[in-house]
Scaffold this active site. Structure first.
Site, mmCIF file in Angstrom:
data_model
loop_
_atom_site.group_PDB
_atom_site.id
_atom_site.type_symbol
_atom_site.label_atom_id
_atom_site.label_comp_id
_atom_site.label_asym_id
_atom_site.label_seq_id
_atom_site.Cartn_x
_atom_site.Cartn_y
_atom_site.Cartn_z
ATOM 1 C CG ASP A 184 -1.798 1.165 1.349
ATOM 2 O OD1 ASP A 184 -2.641 1.337 0.456
ATOM 3 O OD2 ASP A 184 -1.670 1.925 2.334
ATOM 4 C CD GLU B 265 -2.237 2.224 -3.468
ATOM 5 O OE1 GLU B 265 -3.430 2.454 -3.745
ATOM 6 O OE2 GLU B 265 -1.797 2.214 -2.295
#
Length: 717
Positions: free
Chosen positions: A351, A387
């Site tokens: 993330d 990401e």
């Protein structure tokens, strides 16, 4: 702090600084905690009811690690730490021994956080804010760490080691996938035990996906403001423990349940990928609670501003983990290795990964963390997915990660959505995204699989909502609709939300097939959002992060209806085609140029009349039709050995009018493999007549190479 006499007196030895955490060796437990600036560390022991039994000062301090060994401690022992040191927020130090702290290396956490003013290192409501000092004991409100026995019999378990070019990712939530599945015993729903149930495994195998990517399963915290509104942190992007599974996902009291789930997935040939959140923690900014890292060594774990009282907030959550610090970097690396070595997961999705690659001077693909992962013999061979963005300066880094990494490709998402919505000027970029986004990833030996393609993900509309809503409908989140993205590139096709209009519903179903077909037949690594295979809806909520309820849980009863089952069968068919035809999952990028050695183009682009696309065609903003031929004889590796597969011809009609396509004459005997139309078209007088908004996939036998001719097609502009 007043002296307290404890009834229990554990035997204590020096122990060792490594390994960090609480380690059971069969005879006792070694405790080791990193803190560079602490002056004393107390180990606190608790019974199963959460009552503090004993405080033990760790006797040794070696290389910034406090440690001690308890011969009488056993697995199941609950514990935490109280860390002494300066409370000087202006200098970045926030030590407060009145606050019980979770061990960053705890392998299990028992209980849930109970929000109370006692959790804060400062006195809530004080005029000096976080410069004040709170002396209330937080232990009654804190979860406790648990010593585990790591022993587990893996038996014949073997990791599937699925090659990247064959990987299809299925993004799912432990609770969302299982809570409403009636085939799973009620007591197992929402847990790892439910995830390993045959009902889940058989569905994944039926579809043909190869990996399940789980939203965060590390121990995390429910935000107080959500609990006050009767909501929860559903997604779990609020981690507080990077070694411990979240206790809500355990049906029993042992973390071996996670290992059993992995073993079952591996036995079925499925990989397990974890979505991990190493960019921030649940402790928030200077006004947040003191739960672990902040009280252990605030300056050693967090990136602080020039004014050391405050935190750099490149995450939007209040704090940012500092991987330029050796202690924090070691913790993240140890966590990753633990999940690979002990839990046997097959990869990670990181993330806000740009933060992990940010040095003091900005993002660097050769930063400490990315280099550490790349050279680590245990981590270099698992799947690593970034990401590639955050909200900090220079935060958008799509395509800039190091070799060995794959990246979420939001440009694929946005272009494919815009194309099928009918937006002008999408065709040239679509050709690039459809073929693996070489403009982003064709460097340093990176391959098409580096592009993780997705049309939907947990964050945003589901596929059904993407074709059913023009606007987000997030009032259930309690934020007056301010949360969630306003740029959804969605289209309701004539009615906002659910409708009984059969024409609108038929068009929506076809558009879902178009989006699924584009996703699963494009070059790169496809990622399918769980529930999209049968049209799960969140009623227009594009930010269901706090909806741990039936809005976000998959409705398996509704999924058994004929329409959803037809869509799931369509996904299965797409993935069977992807497995069967290597042209759909190439290990090298298309070149597009004429190959004299083999007398062909590996890919060629045509107008609907069969003539080659010209430069002006690519820049015609109103053009929404395209034909692409993937030659079945084109070499797929650097050995330049010709293949012997059928050629594949894609007919794309993203417009709102019917379109006639004529396959070039050198592509012989085209036969239909797939159509997204309700009634598959048939050739008439050598032409294929496609209805509006439709994909057709044909297989053909190419004529001898000499007849194709140099320059018979042009590459995308």
């Amino acid at each position: 702090m007043p002296t307290r006499k404890w009834s229990r007196q554990s035997r204590l030895e020096e122990g060792t600084p490594y390994p960090l955490g609480a380690t059971w060796d069969g005879l006792g437990v070694n405790f080791a905690l990193y803190s560079r600036h602490a002056t004393k560390v107390e180990l606190c022991l608790f019974d199963e009811r959460g009552r503090e039994q004993e405080r033990i000062v760790l006797p040794e301090y070696t290389d910034e690690i406090w440690h001690g060994y308890l011969p009488d401690a056993r697995p199941g022992q609950r514990y935490g730490y109280r860390v002494h040191g300066p409370y000087e927020p202006d200098a970045g130090h926030r030590f407060n021994p009145h606050k019980l702290l979770l061990d960053p290396y705890a392998k299990q956490v028992a209980g849930e956080l109970k929000w109370a003013p006692h959790l804060f290192g400062y006195t809530l409501g004080h005029r000096d804010l976080d410069l004040s000092f709170d002396r209330r004991d937080s232990a009654p409100y804190m979860p406790k760490c648990v010593v585990i026995d790591p022993a587990f019999t893996w038996g014949r378990e073997r990791a599937p080691a699925t090659p990247w070019d064959r990987t299809v990712v299925y993004e799912a939530h432990v609770r969302g996938l299982t809570m409403r599945n009636g085939a799973i015993p009620e007591g197992l729903r929402g847990t790892f035990a439910g995830l390993r149930h045959d009902a889940v495994i058989s569905h994944l195998k039926y579809l043909g996906v190869t990996a399940i990517e789980l939203l965060p399963v590390h121990a995390f915290v429910d935000d107080q403001y959500l609990l006050d509104k009767g909501l929860r942190n559903y997604w779990g992007y609020n981690s507080i423990g990077f070694f411990a599974p979240h206790p809500r996902y355990l049906s029993g009291t042992s973390v071996t349940e996670f290992k059993q789930m992995v073993a079952r997935m591996h036995d079925a040939g499925l990989e397990v990928i974890l979505d991990v959140v190493y960019n921030h923690t649940a402790e928030g900014n200077e006004l947040g609670p003191t739960l672990s890292f902040k009280g252990i060594d605030n300056t050693g774990y967090y990136r602080l501003a020039d004014d050391r009282r405050y935190y750099i907030n490149d995450t939007g959550t209040g704090n940012t983990f500092d991987l330029t610090n050796a202690g924090a970097l070691r913790m993240v690396m140890d966590s990753l290795r633990y999940w690979v070595r002990e839990m046997r997961v097959d990869g990670f999705r990181f993330d806000l990964a740009t933060i992990l690659g940010r040095e003091r001077t900005g993002f660097d693909a050769s930063c400490s963390f990315l280099d550490a992962v790349r050279q680590d013999p245990m981590l270099a061979h698992v799947k690593l997915i970034a990401e590639p963005w955050d909200i900090g300066p220079g935060g958008y880094q799509l395509g800039n990660f190091a070799p060995g990494w794959a990246e979420w490709n939001d440009k694929f998402r946005d272009n494919v959505r815009a194309l099928w919505r009918g937006d002008p000027g999408q065709l040239a970029e679509f050709a690039t995204r459809f073929t693996g986004s070489a403009d982003l990833f064709d460097h340093h030996g990176r391959k098409p699989h580096s592009s993780v393609n997705f049309v939907t993900a947990h964050d945003g509309f589901t596929l059904r909502d993407l074709v059913s809503y023009n606007d987000k409908h997030n009032l259930a989140n309690g934020e007056d609709g301010r949360d969630g993205s306003d740029n959804n590139i969605s289209w309701n096709h004539g009615a906002e939300g659910e409708t009984d209009d059969p024409e609108i519903n038929a068009l929506r179903a076809r558009q879902m097939r178009n989006l699924l077909g584009t996703l699963l037949l494009s070059q790169g690594t496809p990622m399918l959002l769980s529930g999209d295979e049968f049209g799960h809806s969140q009623q227009g909520n594009n930010n269901a992060y706090c909806q741990d309820n039936e809005l976000a849980w998959l409705d398996w009863e509704a999924a058994a209806a004929p329409g959803p089952q037809r869509q799931a069968a369509f996904v299965r068919r797409l993935l069977r085609l992807r497995r069967h035809y290597p042209q759909l999952r190439r290990r090298r990028f298309f070149m597009g140029e004429y190959d004299r050695a083999h007398g062909l183009h590996d890919i060629a682009w045509f107008r609907p009349d069969g003539s080659a696309m010209e430069e002006g065609d690519w820049h015609d903003g109103e053009r929404r039709v395209l034909m692409a031929c993937l030659d079945g004889q084109a070499p797929t590796s650097g050995l330049h050995q010709p293949e012997r597969e059928d050629s594949l011809v894609f007919l794309f009609n993203a417009g709102d009018a019917p379109q006639e396509f004529r396959v070039p004459q050198h592509l012989q005997a085209p036969r239909l493999l797939l159509s997204t139309a309700e009634e598959p078209p048939q050739p008439e007088d050598g032409a294929w007549h496609l209805p509006p908004r439709c994909i057709v996939l044909l297989a053909t036998r190419p004529a001898p190479a000499a007849t194709t001719g140099e320059g018979s097609a042009a590459t995308a502009g």
